[in-house]
Design a protein around this motif. Structure first.
Motif, PDB file in Angstrom:
ATOM      1  N   ARG A 160      10.904  -3.010  11.101  1.00  0.00           N
ATOM      2  CA  ARG A 160      11.237  -3.743  12.309  1.00  0.00           C
ATOM      3  C   ARG A 160      10.118  -3.716  13.347  1.00  0.00           C
ATOM      4  O   ARG A 160      10.300  -4.216  14.462  1.00  0.00           O
ATOM      5  CB  ARG A 160      12.550  -3.198  12.892  1.00  0.00           C
ATOM      6  N   SER A 161       8.979  -3.133  13.001  1.00  0.00           N
ATOM      7  CA  SER A 161       7.821  -3.147  13.893  1.00  0.00           C
ATOM      8  C   SER A 161       7.114  -4.496  13.830  1.00  0.00           C
ATOM      9  O   SER A 161       7.307  -5.280  12.898  1.00  0.00           O
ATOM     10  CB  SER A 161       6.836  -2.041  13.504  1.00  0.00           C
ATOM     11  N   GLU A 162       6.284  -4.741  14.842  1.00  0.00           N
ATOM     12  CA  GLU A 162       5.488  -5.966  14.857  1.00  0.00           C
ATOM     13  C   GLU A 162       4.466  -5.921  13.716  1.00  0.00           C
ATOM     14  O   GLU A 162       4.021  -4.849  13.296  1.00  0.00           O
ATOM     15  CB  GLU A 162       4.775  -6.101  16.200  1.00  0.00           C
ATOM     16  N   LYS A 163       4.097  -7.083  13.230  1.00  0.00           N
ATOM     17  CA  LYS A 163       3.201  -7.188  12.071  1.00  0.00           C
ATOM     18  C   LYS A 163       1.966  -8.016  12.408  1.00  0.00           C
ATOM     19  O   LYS A 163       2.073  -9.075  13.014  1.00  0.00           O
ATOM     20  CB  LYS A 163       3.954  -7.801  10.892  1.00  0.00           C
ATOM     21  N   LEU A 164       0.828  -7.511  11.993  1.00  0.00           N
ATOM     22  CA  LEU A 164      -0.398  -8.290  12.033  1.00  0.00           C
ATOM     23  C   LEU A 164      -0.449  -9.111  10.755  1.00  0.00           C
ATOM     24  O   LEU A 164      -0.098  -8.619   9.682  1.00  0.00           O
ATOM     25  CB  LEU A 164      -1.613  -7.367  12.136  1.00  0.00           C
ATOM     26  N   THR A 165      -0.869 -10.341  10.852  1.00  0.00           N
ATOM     27  CA  THR A 165      -0.776 -11.244   9.699  1.00  0.00           C
ATOM     28  C   THR A 165      -2.080 -11.387   8.926  1.00  0.00           C
ATOM     29  O   THR A 165      -2.112 -12.082   7.915  1.00  0.00           O
ATOM     30  CB  THR A 165      -0.303 -12.634  10.159  1.00  0.00           C
ATOM     31  N   LEU A 188      -6.177   2.209  12.701  1.00  0.00           N
ATOM     32  CA  LEU A 188      -5.039   1.551  13.345  1.00  0.00           C
ATOM     33  C   LEU A 188      -3.771   2.367  13.150  1.00  0.00           C
ATOM     34  O   LEU A 188      -3.044   2.658  14.114  1.00  0.00           O
ATOM     35  CB  LEU A 188      -4.843   0.143  12.785  1.00  0.00           C
ATOM     36  N   HIS A 189      -3.492   2.767  11.906  1.00  0.00           N
ATOM     37  CA  HIS A 189      -2.271   3.520  11.641  1.00  0.00           C
ATOM     38  C   HIS A 189      -2.316   4.898  12.274  1.00  0.00           C
ATOM     39  O   HIS A 189      -1.311   5.377  12.830  1.00  0.00           O
ATOM     40  CB  HIS A 189      -2.037   3.622  10.133  1.00  0.00           C
ATOM     41  N   ALA A 249       1.082  -8.589   5.134  1.00  0.00           N
ATOM     42  CA  ALA A 249      -0.348  -8.253   5.163  1.00  0.00           C
ATOM     43  C   ALA A 249      -0.573  -6.745   5.163  1.00  0.00           C
ATOM     44  O   ALA A 249      -1.498  -6.242   4.503  1.00  0.00           O
ATOM     45  CB  ALA A 249      -1.018  -8.894   6.373  1.00  0.00           C
ATOM     46  N   GLY A 250       0.259  -6.001   5.873  1.00  0.00           N
ATOM     47  CA  GLY A 250       0.118  -4.551   5.903  1.00  0.00           C
ATOM     48  C   GLY A 250       0.366  -3.921   4.548  1.00  0.00           C
ATOM     49  O   GLY A 250      -0.313  -2.959   4.157  1.00  0.00           O
ATOM     50  N   ALA A 251       1.341  -4.461   3.823  1.00  0.00           N
ATOM     51  CA  ALA A 251       1.643  -3.944   2.488  1.00  0.00           C
ATOM     52  C   ALA A 251       0.538  -4.288   1.501  1.00  0.00           C
ATOM     53  O   ALA A 251       0.237  -3.508   0.586  1.00  0.00           O
ATOM     54  CB  ALA A 251       2.981  -4.507   2.004  1.00  0.00           C
ATOM     55  N   TYR A 252      -0.074  -5.446   1.658  1.00  0.00           N
ATOM     56  CA  TYR A 252      -1.221  -5.788   0.819  1.00  0.00           C
ATOM     57  C   TYR A 252      -2.408  -4.868   1.120  1.00  0.00           C
ATOM     58  O   TYR A 252      -3.176  -4.505   0.224  1.00  0.00           O
ATOM     59  CB  TYR A 252      -1.653  -7.234   1.062  1.00  0.00           C
ATOM     60  N   ALA A 253      -2.575  -4.509   2.386  1.00  0.00           N
ATOM     61  CA  ALA A 253      -3.779  -3.794   2.807  1.00  0.00           C
ATOM     62  C   ALA A 253      -3.749  -2.310   2.477  1.00  0.00           C
ATOM     63  O   ALA A 253      -4.797  -1.721   2.186  1.00  0.00           O
ATOM     64  CB  ALA A 253      -3.981  -3.977   4.313  1.00  0.00           C
ATOM     65  N   TRP A 254      -2.582  -1.681   2.525  1.00  0.00           N
ATOM     66  CA  TRP A 254      -2.528  -0.217   2.482  1.00  0.00           C
ATOM     67  C   TRP A 254      -3.104   0.400   1.198  1.00  0.00           C
ATOM     68  O   TRP A 254      -3.859   1.374   1.277  1.00  0.00           O
ATOM     69  CB  TRP A 254      -1.101   0.267   2.726  1.00  0.00           C
TER      70      TRP A 254
END
Length: 312
Positions: A95-100, A109-110, A216-221
């Motif tokens: 439910r947090s904001e997402k960078l696209t 960042l994390h 995008a966050g899930a792709y990046a991690w």
């Protein structure tokens, strides 16, 4: 920097997760770096969290890839009987904001948004409960800010550096994420869980992501993990410094791994040997559980954590 927020109606009627959404804005002020300096984090980002229970004990529960706070729903009720339970969604998840844009995500960042989150809530006497990336970031932060933490509970995680050799299964996962055009969040979680999840539970894990840009966050991690053949520039130094501090850790630490997770199981004994006080706790495996052990044995794990609190 593109950004998006998942519509609230996607989170209605989730199985066993009717917890109120709280939020703070992070990244709108200077956030503490691992070295103790302050660095500008950029524009503010809304970070959501669950906040249940009260008392002198505080449990900070950190998720990893590609989950969100929903992963802890089986543990929250038991832990909340003993104290305050805070379950944030990392930026880009839940439910947090997402960078696209994938390129906007980084270890820094994390790390910095977690640090600011903890500072803004002024969490003290914290028992850190962490798994997967929640451990990579959370253990690194705790090592550099030990005064806020009373205990560590490390589950299916590790503190990698550029000397870390990753398991073949990890490369299979990372390479899959790199080549797919549509990331199947629910499938990834089911494949790493011994328990057969219901359609509704799988939908809950998919709920934060109405489109690929929101993932995008899930792709990046995955590709950020520091290792012998790469990783996000800079984080290897942070984790290496954290490892040195964890060797001297004297507060209670409980390493609690699943016995059936091929990705992190080999890291269990090295992590238990790394953290200075970890061998003072029982040598326990969570039997019949896989990578997302909170799904497979959440209630059991919560009881193990309370027993750990009682004996320390």
């Amino acid at each position: 920097m593109g950004r998006t927020s998942t519509p609230a109606d996607r989170f209605t009627d989730l199985p066993d997760f009717d917890y109120e959404r709280h939020s703070v804005t992070v990244g709108d002020s200077e956030a503490r770096s691992a070295a103790g300096s302050r660095t500008e984090s950029g524009d503010g980002i809304e970070m959501a969290y669950v906040d249940e229970g009260e008392g002198t004990e505080t449990f900070l529960c950190l998720h990893g890839e590609p989950t969100w706070g929903y992963l802890y729903r089986k543990m929250i009720p038991t832990l909340a009987e003993r104290g305050r339970v805070v379950v944030p969604d990392f930026v880009g998840f839940g439910r947090s904001e997402k960078l696209t844009d994938r390129e906007d995500y980084s270890f820094d960042l994390h790390y910095e948004t977690l640090a600011e989150f903890v500072e803004k809530l002024d969490l003290q006497n914290v028992t850190l409960v962490c798994q997967d990336w929640g451990g990579i970031v959370g253990l690194t932060y705790a090592a550099h800010e030990p005064d806020r933490f009373a205990r560590l509970v490390a589950m299916n995680t590790f503190v990698p550096t550029y000397d870390t050799e990753m398991a073949d299964e990890w490369y299979d996962f990372r390479n899959f994420v790199e080549r797919v055009e549509e990331l199947p969040i629910g499938m990834l979680i089911q494949n790493a869980t011994a328990t057969e999840l219901s359609d509704e539970e799988l939908a809950a894990y998919e709920a934060p992501y109405p489109d690929e840009a929101s993932k995008a966050g899930a792709y990046a991690w995955p590709d950020m993990v520091p290792r012998t053949d790469g990783g996000d520039a800079g984080e290897g130094e942070k984790t290496a410094a954290a490892r040195e501090k964890l060797k001297e850790w004297e507060k209670p630490a409980f390493v609690l791994f699943a016995d059936s997770d091929p990705i992190t199981k080999p890291a269990r004994d090295p992590l238990r040997g790394l953290i200075g006080s970890a061998d003072e706790q029982p040598d326990v495996w969570v039997e019949g559980a896989m990578h997302f052990l909170q799904e497979d044995a959440g209630e059991e794990i919560a009881e193990e954590i309370l027993a750990f609190v009682d004996r320390t």
